[in-house]
Design a protein around this motif. Structure first.
Motif, PDB file in Angstrom:
ATOM      1  N   UNK A   8      12.908  -6.640  42.626  1.00 24.90           N
ATOM      2  CA  UNK A   8      14.328  -6.812  42.924  1.00 24.90           C
ATOM      3  C   UNK A   8      14.711  -8.250  42.589  1.00 24.90           C
ATOM      4  N   UNK A   9      15.806  -8.424  41.904  1.00 26.08           N
ATOM      5  CA  UNK A   9      16.336  -9.759  41.609  1.00 26.08           C
ATOM      6  C   UNK A   9      17.695  -9.880  42.275  1.00 26.08           C
ATOM      7  N   UNK A  10      17.768 -10.538  43.434  1.00 23.92           N
ATOM      8  CA  UNK A  10      19.052 -10.680  44.111  1.00 23.92           C
ATOM      9  C   UNK A  10      20.058 -11.482  43.294  1.00 23.92           C
ATOM     10  N   UNK A  11      19.561 -12.410  42.468  1.00 21.75           N
ATOM     11  CA  UNK A  11      20.402 -13.229  41.595  1.00 21.75           C
ATOM     12  C   UNK A  11      19.744 -13.318  40.225  1.00 21.75           C
ATOM     13  N   UNK A  12      20.549 -13.526  39.200  1.00 19.71           N
ATOM     14  CA  UNK A  12      20.009 -13.701  37.857  1.00 19.71           C
ATOM     15  C   UNK A  12      19.158 -14.970  37.814  1.00 19.71           C
ATOM     16  N   UNK A  13      18.179 -14.993  36.921  1.00 18.71           N
ATOM     17  CA  UNK A  13      17.275 -16.146  36.809  1.00 18.71           C
ATOM     18  C   UNK A  13      17.335 -16.700  35.393  1.00 18.71           C
ATOM     19  N   UNK A  14      16.724 -17.861  35.195  1.00 21.96           N
ATOM     20  CA  UNK A  14      16.655 -18.474  33.868  1.00 21.96           C
ATOM     21  C   UNK A  14      18.016 -18.897  33.362  1.00 21.96           C
ATOM     22  N   UNK A  15      18.255 -18.649  32.091  1.00 20.76           N
ATOM     23  CA  UNK A  15      19.512 -19.053  31.447  1.00 20.76           C
ATOM     24  C   UNK A  15      20.730 -18.341  32.023  1.00 20.76           C
ATOM     25  N   UNK A  16      20.541 -17.214  32.692  1.00 21.67           N
ATOM     26  CA  UNK A  16      21.656 -16.435  33.246  1.00 21.67           C
ATOM     27  C   UNK A  16      21.923 -16.728  34.716  1.00 21.67           C
ATOM     28  N   UNK A  17      21.245 -17.711  35.288  1.00 22.26           N
ATOM     29  CA  UNK A  17      21.289 -17.903  36.740  1.00 22.26           C
ATOM     30  C   UNK A  17      22.652 -18.284  37.304  1.00 22.26           C
ATOM     31  N   UNK A  52       9.245  -2.679  43.177  1.00 21.54           N
ATOM     32  CA  UNK A  52       9.264  -3.301  44.492  1.00 21.54           C
ATOM     33  C   UNK A  52       9.022  -4.799  44.400  1.00 21.54           C
ATOM     34  N   UNK A  53       8.988  -5.435  45.544  1.00 17.56           N
ATOM     35  CA  UNK A  53       8.856  -6.883  45.584  1.00 17.56           C
ATOM     36  C   UNK A  53      10.184  -7.563  45.279  1.00 17.56           C
ATOM     37  N   UNK A  54      10.140  -8.878  45.198  1.00 16.45           N
ATOM     38  CA  UNK A  54      11.370  -9.637  44.928  1.00 16.45           C
ATOM     39  C   UNK A  54      11.016 -10.885  44.129  1.00 16.45           C
ATOM     40  N   UNK A  55      11.830 -11.196  43.139  1.00 19.95           N
ATOM     41  CA  UNK A  55      11.666 -12.394  42.316  1.00 19.95           C
ATOM     42  C   UNK A  55      12.899 -13.270  42.477  1.00 19.95           C
ATOM     43  N   UNK A  56      12.690 -14.520  42.845  1.00 16.54           N
ATOM     44  CA  UNK A  56      13.793 -15.477  43.005  1.00 16.54           C
ATOM     45  C   UNK A  56      13.384 -16.814  42.397  1.00 16.54           C
ATOM     46  N   UNK A  57      14.376 -17.644  42.108  1.00 15.90           N
ATOM     47  CA  UNK A  57      14.094 -19.013  41.674  1.00 15.90           C
ATOM     48  C   UNK A  57      14.011 -19.906  42.906  1.00 15.90           C
ATOM     49  N   UNK A  58      13.029 -20.797  42.916  1.00 11.26           N
ATOM     50  CA  UNK A  58      12.864 -21.715  44.041  1.00 11.26           C
ATOM     51  C   UNK A  58      13.971 -22.756  44.027  1.00 11.26           C
ATOM     52  N   UNK A  59      14.716 -22.821  45.089  1.00 11.18           N
ATOM     53  CA  UNK A  59      15.762 -23.837  45.254  1.00 11.18           C
ATOM     54  C   UNK A  59      16.682 -23.959  44.050  1.00 11.18           C
ATOM     55  N   UNK A  60      16.921 -22.846  43.345  1.00 10.29           N
ATOM     56  CA  UNK A  60      17.830 -22.863  42.207  1.00 10.29           C
ATOM     57  C   UNK A  60      17.310 -23.607  40.991  1.00 10.29           C
ATOM     58  N   UNK A  61      16.001 -23.913  40.960  1.00  9.96           N
ATOM     59  CA  UNK A  61      15.425 -24.644  39.828  1.00  9.96           C
ATOM     60  C   UNK A  61      15.027 -23.681  38.724  1.00  9.96           C
ATOM     61  N   UNK A  62      15.510 -23.928  37.542  1.00  7.41           N
ATOM     62  CA  UNK A  62      15.253 -23.063  36.393  1.00  7.41           C
ATOM     63  C   UNK A  62      13.762 -22.946  36.109  1.00  7.41           C
ATOM     64  N   UNK A  63      13.304 -21.705  35.930  1.00 12.79           N
ATOM     65  CA  UNK A  63      11.926 -21.371  35.567  1.00 12.79           C
ATOM     66  C   UNK A  63      10.888 -21.772  36.619  1.00 12.79           C
ATOM     67  N   UNK A  64      11.295 -21.909  37.866  1.00 13.22           N
ATOM     68  CA  UNK A  64      10.369 -22.155  38.976  1.00 13.22           C
ATOM     69  C   UNK A  64      10.572 -20.996  39.949  1.00 13.22           C
TER      70      UNK A  64
END
Length: 109
Positions: A8-17, A52-64
């Motif tokens: 699950x990605x609650x928010x877009x990550x990477x370049x689309x964040x 399942x599971x969840x993927x998020x960016x740490x503290x809004x930092x790109x690619x972390x």
């Protein structure tokens, strides 16, 4: 772990964040003609395909990223549209597919 993982990605990550897109509210567009095998060995209920599971960016930092592999509360849910897996085969797995979320259905043709 698993051959295919759909966290699950609650928010877009990477370049689309910063686009405001919430991927967890969107359906899977297409998953066709795939094979998963010889995985899902780390546990009696592991699947070769894991939704399942969840993927998020740490503290809004790109690619972390932070990945939680266990059962999580799907923010936004997985009930936004159909997740249809067509022409998909699994073998040498504890379970072919493992699903954490809402609205799972299995159709065998």
């Amino acid at each position: 772990f698993s051959g295919f993982i759909f966290p699950s990605l609650p928010d877009a990550v990477g370049e689309s964040r910063n686009t405001g897109v919430k991927p967890c509210t969107k359906p899977l567009l297409e998953f066709d003609s795939n094979t998963a095998h010889s995985s899902g060995r780390f546990g009696a209920r592991s699947g070769c395909i894991y939704v399942g599971g969840r993927l998020t960016e740490k503290n809004g930092r790109k690619h972390d990223y932070t990945y939680v592999s266990g059962r999580t509360t799907p923010e936004g849910g997985r009930s936004a549209g159909a997740w249809i897996f067509t022409n998909t085969k699994t073998f040498l797995c504890n379970r072919g597919m493992m699903w954490w979320g809402r609205g799972a259905a299995e159709y065998v043709f």
